[in-house]
Motif scaffolding. Structure first.
Motif, short mmCIF file in Angstrom:
data_model
loop_
_atom_site.label_atom_id
_atom_site.label_comp_id
_atom_site.label_asym_id
_atom_site.label_seq_id
_atom_site.Cartn_x
_atom_site.Cartn_y
_atom_site.Cartn_z
N ARG A 172 -17.09 -3.43 -3.78
CA ARG A 172 -16.36 -4.26 -2.81
C ARG A 172 -15.26 -5.06 -3.50
NH1 ARG A 172 -17.40 -5.11 2.26
NH2 ARG A 172 -16.45 -7.17 2.16
N HIS A 173 -15.56 -5.60 -4.67
CA HIS A 173 -14.54 -6.35 -5.41
C HIS A 173 -13.38 -5.43 -5.81
CE1 HIS A 173 -16.37 -10.31 -5.83
NE2 HIS A 173 -17.52 -9.69 -5.94
N LEU A 174 -13.73 -4.24 -6.29
CA LEU A 174 -12.70 -3.29 -6.69
C LEU A 174 -11.85 -2.89 -5.49
CD1 LEU A 174 -11.37 -1.45 -8.76
CD2 LEU A 174 -13.19 0.23 -8.34
N ALA A 175 -12.48 -2.61 -4.36
CA ALA A 175 -11.74 -2.25 -3.15
C ALA A 175 -10.79 -3.37 -2.73
CB ALA A 175 -12.71 -1.91 -2.01
N ALA A 176 -11.27 -4.61 -2.79
CA ALA A 176 -10.43 -5.76 -2.42
C ALA A 176 -9.23 -5.89 -3.35
CB ALA A 176 -11.25 -7.04 -2.41
N VAL A 177 -9.46 -5.67 -4.66
CA VAL A 177 -8.36 -5.75 -5.62
C VAL A 177 -7.34 -4.64 -5.36
CG1 VAL A 177 -7.77 -5.44 -8.07
CG2 VAL A 177 -9.67 -6.93 -7.42
N LEU A 178 -7.81 -3.42 -5.10
CA LEU A 178 -6.90 -2.30 -4.85
C LEU A 178 -6.06 -2.54 -3.59
CD1 LEU A 178 -9.26 0.72 -5.66
CD2 LEU A 178 -7.51 -0.31 -7.13
N ILE A 179 -6.69 -3.09 -2.55
CA ILE A 179 -5.97 -3.36 -1.31
C ILE A 179 -4.96 -4.48 -1.52
CG2 ILE A 179 -6.24 -4.25 1.06
CD1 ILE A 179 -8.92 -2.58 1.05
N SER A 180 -5.33 -5.49 -2.30
CA SER A 180 -4.40 -6.58 -2.62
C SER A 180 -3.19 -6.06 -3.39
CB SER A 180 -5.10 -7.67 -3.43
OG SER A 180 -6.13 -8.26 -2.69
N MET A 181 -3.44 -5.17 -4.35
CA MET A 181 -2.32 -4.57 -5.09
C MET A 181 -1.42 -3.78 -4.15
SD MET A 181 -4.36 -3.25 -8.50
CE MET A 181 -2.95 -2.44 -9.25
N SER A 182 -2.02 -3.06 -3.22
CA SER A 182 -1.24 -2.28 -2.26
C SER A 182 -0.40 -3.17 -1.37
CB SER A 182 -2.18 -1.44 -1.39
OG SER A 182 -2.93 -0.55 -2.18
N VAL A 190 13.09 0.32 -1.17
CA VAL A 190 12.69 1.42 -2.04
C VAL A 190 13.86 2.16 -2.66
CG1 VAL A 190 11.16 3.43 -2.21
CG2 VAL A 190 10.68 1.67 -0.56
N GLY A 191 15.07 1.77 -2.37
CA GLY A 191 16.23 2.53 -2.80
C GLY A 191 16.42 2.65 -4.29
N ASP A 192 16.09 1.62 -5.05
CA ASP A 192 16.43 1.72 -6.47
C ASP A 192 15.27 2.30 -7.30
OD1 ASP A 192 14.74 -0.46 -7.51
OD2 ASP A 192 16.05 -1.76 -6.35
N ALA A 193 15.65 2.84 -8.42
CA ALA A 193 14.69 3.54 -9.28
C ALA A 193 13.63 2.60 -9.83
CB ALA A 193 15.43 4.22 -10.43
N SER A 194 13.97 1.34 -10.03
CA SER A 194 12.99 0.41 -10.60
C SER A 194 11.81 0.22 -9.66
CB SER A 194 13.64 -0.94 -10.91
OG SER A 194 14.04 -1.59 -9.73
N MET A 195 12.05 0.27 -8.34
CA MET A 195 10.94 0.12 -7.41
C MET A 195 10.07 1.38 -7.39
SD MET A 195 11.02 -2.92 -6.58
CE MET A 195 9.50 -2.75 -5.68
N ARG A 196 10.68 2.53 -7.57
CA ARG A 196 9.89 3.77 -7.69
C ARG A 196 9.02 3.70 -8.94
NH1 ARG A 196 9.47 6.95 -3.24
NH2 ARG A 196 11.49 7.24 -2.27
N ASP A 197 9.58 3.15 -10.00
CA ASP A 197 8.83 2.99 -11.24
C ASP A 197 7.68 2.00 -11.03
OD1 ASP A 197 8.45 3.47 -14.08
OD2 ASP A 197 9.13 1.40 -14.36
N VAL A 256 1.89 0.87 -10.35
CA VAL A 256 0.77 0.38 -9.53
C VAL A 256 -0.26 1.49 -9.37
CG1 VAL A 256 0.10 -0.36 -7.20
CG2 VAL A 256 2.05 -1.44 -8.34
N ARG A 257 0.20 2.70 -9.11
CA ARG A 257 -0.72 3.84 -8.96
C ARG A 257 -1.53 4.03 -10.26
NH1 ARG A 257 -0.26 7.83 -5.35
NH2 ARG A 257 1.96 7.38 -5.04
N ASN A 258 -0.85 4.02 -11.40
CA ASN A 258 -1.54 4.18 -12.68
C ASN A 258 -2.54 3.05 -12.92
OD1 ASN A 258 -0.12 6.51 -13.23
ND2 ASN A 258 1.43 5.50 -14.50
#
Length: 200
Positions: free
Chosen positions: A141-151, A163-170, A175-177
């Motif tokens: 539950r803690h992990l799920a809450a952290v992942l949702i907060s990151m999202s 989302v237009g610039d490359a830095s946001m894609r990076d 975040v995914r990693n």
């Protein structure tokens, strides 16, 4: 009524989001609107449902397939992809902050947001537990809450930057990693008698 409420919320934000305005915009009596939606919170719940259901369906589909660690990560990735897509789209990137705003400002509507997050956290936690059965209920539950907060944080950054610039894609890739590392560490902690990353 729900479509009218959604359009109204997008056009005027939280201040214009009232049952009376929805009734006026649809030509329906306020009493008829209240028959289906007794208060603003119930109407808000109906407007939020399609946005929430998109992630819940991904979790439920994976649960039906007896998730492995790989499928659990794939579902988390798919949810993150959906968030990135929503942040890039004009309508949802405006709608979600309005929903948050109402939940912060209105106590009755706050319960709708709490319920929505509970559904997401519970679903993600179940998925983690089924994929990594040794991870405790509490840690999942803690992990799920952290992942949702990151999202959520990523959504805000992407929606603002469009989302237009490359830095946001990076940033999205990082975040995914980070999510993958958190899940991997939580899974390893359960087998190697290490402290959970969530305890540090």
């Amino acid at each position: 009524l729900i479509d009218a409420a959604r359009r109204l919320l997008l056009a005027e934000g939280p201040l214009g989001f009232t049952l009376r305005r929805v009734a006026d915009d649809t030509g329906v009596r306020i009493s008829n609107v209240q028959y289906y939606f007794p208060g603003r919170a119930e109407l808000l719940r109906a407007v939020m449902k399609p946005v929430l259901d998109r992630s819940i369906l991904l979790i439920e589909e994976a649960e039906r397939r007896s998730p492995t660690p790989e499928t659990a990560l794939a579902v988390l990735d798919a949810i993150l992809d959906r968030i990135i897509e929503d942040a890039e789209g004009e309508e949802v990137s405006m709608l979600i902050p309005h929903l948050w705003s109402i939940g912060i400002a209105d106590k009755e509507s706050a319960s709708v947001l709490r319920d929505a997050y509970e559904v997401l956290v519970s679903g993600a936690a179940r998925l983690i537990r089924r994929a990594y059965s040794h991870v405790s209920v509490n840690d999942s539950r803690h992990l799920a809450a952290v992942l949702i907060s990151m999202s959520d944080g990523l959504f805000v950054q992407l929606a603002i930057a469009r989302v237009g610039d490359a830095s946001m894609r990076d940033t999205a890739a990082r975040v995914r990693n980070s999510m993958h590392l958190l899940v991997a560490h939580a899974a390893a902690a359960g087998t190697a008698s290490q402290p959970s990353v969530l305890d540090s």
